[in-house]
Write a protein that holds these residues in place. Structure first.
Motif, mmCIF file in Angstrom:
data_model
loop_
_atom_site.group_PDB
_atom_site.id
_atom_site.type_symbol
_atom_site.label_atom_id
_atom_site.label_comp_id
_atom_site.label_asym_id
_atom_site.label_seq_id
_atom_site.Cartn_x
_atom_site.Cartn_y
_atom_site.Cartn_z
ATOM 1 N N UNK A 187 6.892 23.252 41.882
ATOM 2 C CA UNK A 187 6.649 21.826 41.614
ATOM 3 C C UNK A 187 5.228 21.670 41.107
ATOM 4 N N UNK A 188 5.078 20.922 40.024
ATOM 5 C CA UNK A 188 3.775 20.816 39.366
ATOM 6 C C UNK A 188 3.421 19.366 39.093
ATOM 7 N N UNK A 189 2.232 19.006 39.509
ATOM 8 C CA UNK A 189 1.702 17.698 39.168
ATOM 9 C C UNK A 189 0.683 17.899 38.054
ATOM 10 N N UNK A 190 1.018 17.397 36.877
ATOM 11 C CA UNK A 190 0.213 17.654 35.674
ATOM 12 C C UNK A 190 -0.596 16.428 35.273
ATOM 13 N N UNK A 191 -1.906 16.599 35.140
ATOM 14 C CA UNK A 191 -2.785 15.492 34.763
ATOM 15 C C UNK A 191 -3.090 15.434 33.264
ATOM 16 N N UNK A 192 -2.635 16.426 32.489
ATOM 17 C CA UNK A 192 -2.918 16.405 31.051
ATOM 18 C C UNK A 192 -1.854 15.582 30.325
ATOM 19 N N UNK A 193 -2.255 14.908 29.244
ATOM 20 C CA UNK A 193 -1.301 14.056 28.516
ATOM 21 C C UNK A 193 -0.381 14.853 27.603
ATOM 22 N N UNK B 113 -12.915 9.044 35.730
ATOM 23 C CA UNK B 113 -12.251 8.111 34.806
ATOM 24 C C UNK B 113 -13.177 7.750 33.654
ATOM 25 N N UNK B 114 -14.423 7.381 34.000
ATOM 26 C CA UNK B 114 -15.372 6.963 32.965
ATOM 27 C C UNK B 114 -15.727 8.110 32.017
ATOM 28 N N UNK B 115 -15.571 9.337 32.481
ATOM 29 C CA UNK B 115 -15.882 10.483 31.632
ATOM 30 C C UNK B 115 -14.659 11.056 30.922
ATOM 31 N N UNK B 118 -9.719 10.643 27.126
ATOM 32 C CA UNK B 118 -8.377 10.327 26.610
ATOM 33 C C UNK B 118 -8.086 8.854 26.379
ATOM 34 N N UNK B 119 -8.950 7.955 26.873
ATOM 35 C CA UNK B 119 -8.646 6.529 26.717
ATOM 36 C C UNK B 119 -8.972 6.013 25.313
ATOM 37 N N UNK B 120 -10.139 6.406 24.821
ATOM 38 C CA UNK B 120 -10.672 5.867 23.569
ATOM 39 C C UNK B 120 -9.752 6.057 22.354
ATOM 40 N N UNK B 121 -9.237 7.284 22.142
ATOM 41 C CA UNK B 121 -8.399 7.484 20.947
ATOM 42 C C UNK B 121 -7.170 6.577 20.949
#
Lengths: 222, 222
Positions: A187-193, B113-115, B118-121
């Motif tokens: 099971x993997x929790x992935x934080x990358x988009x 979060x502030x660093x 991924x939000x800006x693009x």
């Protein structure tokens, strides 16, 4: 089609097949657990589908349907016994067990994850951390000593780790997940988009704040 | 009931009512956008419900149903034009706009979060940060200067902030969200493990790694 008069399962006429629970129902169950725990803390012993529906923002009918997959928890007109339902749901979700978890990637995000106090009370123990940056190896973060990536196979096996949290840059995520799967993590929790690919029998959930923001802007455009 | 022969909306027989799009459909749309962007980057100009379904792990029928809420994007047997569908979905979701976002709480998590790049693009600009800790006020984090909580009303108004990311301890979360709503913020991304209450017309999404982990352990218990 006439309904079964006593509402019991039709035992004659075919093999009894275990009903597969839809993934969307499974993914709602942890929210039931959280709400029921909160109710119990507040001294509430009995609740109903109306009240649970308001808390979860789904219809009472949906609540009844969700819970019906797991047997009969409530009696018509009498509601649900909070303590009983909570115990049963925790068992169904495997939350009566303890789970050893590895964190891969100890940058800013991995750091915040390893220091987050919310995992432990729910039975998730962050017992190992890995990073490819030699400068981070050996550091103690959130009480865990950061190991090199090469130590993964050994540590996953000896510490009985079945779950991993991946907080590495997007470009490295799929290969890190492949390594984890190869080591036996399921099971993997992935934080990358990214939409990571895993073989059958391995589960991935994505934590993605941008997707979450994008699901609200729909309502802000008018 | 016989279906409408030419499949056009029945204009006679009742008032024309705008169909409300289910929230679950709206929350899937950002994933469509992400997948379509990826396809376009890979030089793919045409796709179909089968392929999108595999990527999203839903059935092709679900894909067609989701997209049918917003008009007719595909032609039977010809698939979807990726660029056109992407443009339309971005517009529907308000992703052709730019959004100013405030972050409340600049601890380890707020810092990450502030660093996060991924939000800006994707058009989300973190333009303000607030913290109740005087020791943090005045610091520059991720290029944003941390302000005291008392500056919220002014800053939200002058910077045209409609979205906030809340990364404060659970006990403070509801009151911070109340303040934000009072200042005119209409969409909130909440990182605390609580079900925050907001008035009608305000939207909340929760980022909750524990719930995500708990939705996988169901599959690990055997």
């Amino acid at each position: 089609m006439p309904s079964n008069p006593d509402d019991s399962p039709p035992l004659i006429g075919g093999p009894l097949v275990a009903v597969e629970v839809p993934e969307v129902v499974v993914s709602r169950l942890p929210q039931y657990v959280r709400i029921l725990s909160q109710l119990l803390d507040d001294g509430v012993e009995v609740t109903n589908s109306q009240h649970l529906g308001e808390k979860l923002q789904v219809t009472p009918a949906q609540i009844r349907k969700d819970l019906s997959y797991f047997g009969r928890f409530g009696k018509q007109g009498r509601g649900y016994r909070v303590r009983h339902l909570l115990t049963e749901l925790k068992q169904i979700l495997g939350l009566d067990s303890e789970w050893n978890v590895a964190v891969v990637g100890v940058g800013r995000l991995g750091n915040a994850i390893l220091n987050y106090p919310g995992f432990n009370p729910d039975g998730f123990h962050l017992v190992a951390a890995f990073d490819s940056n030699p400068g981070r190896v050996g550091q103690a973060v959130g009480g865990v000593s950061v190991q090199p990536m090469g130590a993964m196979a050994d540590t996953v096996a000896t510490r009985n780790i079945t779950i991993a949290i991946v907080a590495v840059p997007s470009a490295d995520t799929q290969s890190v997940i492949d390594q984890l799967v190869h080591c036996g993590v399921r099971a993997i929790l992935n934080y990358a988009p990214i939409n990571a690919q895993v073989p059958e029998g391995v589960w991935v959930r994505n934590i993605d704040p941008v997707l979450a923001l994008q699901s609200m802007t729909y309502y802000l455009t008018d």
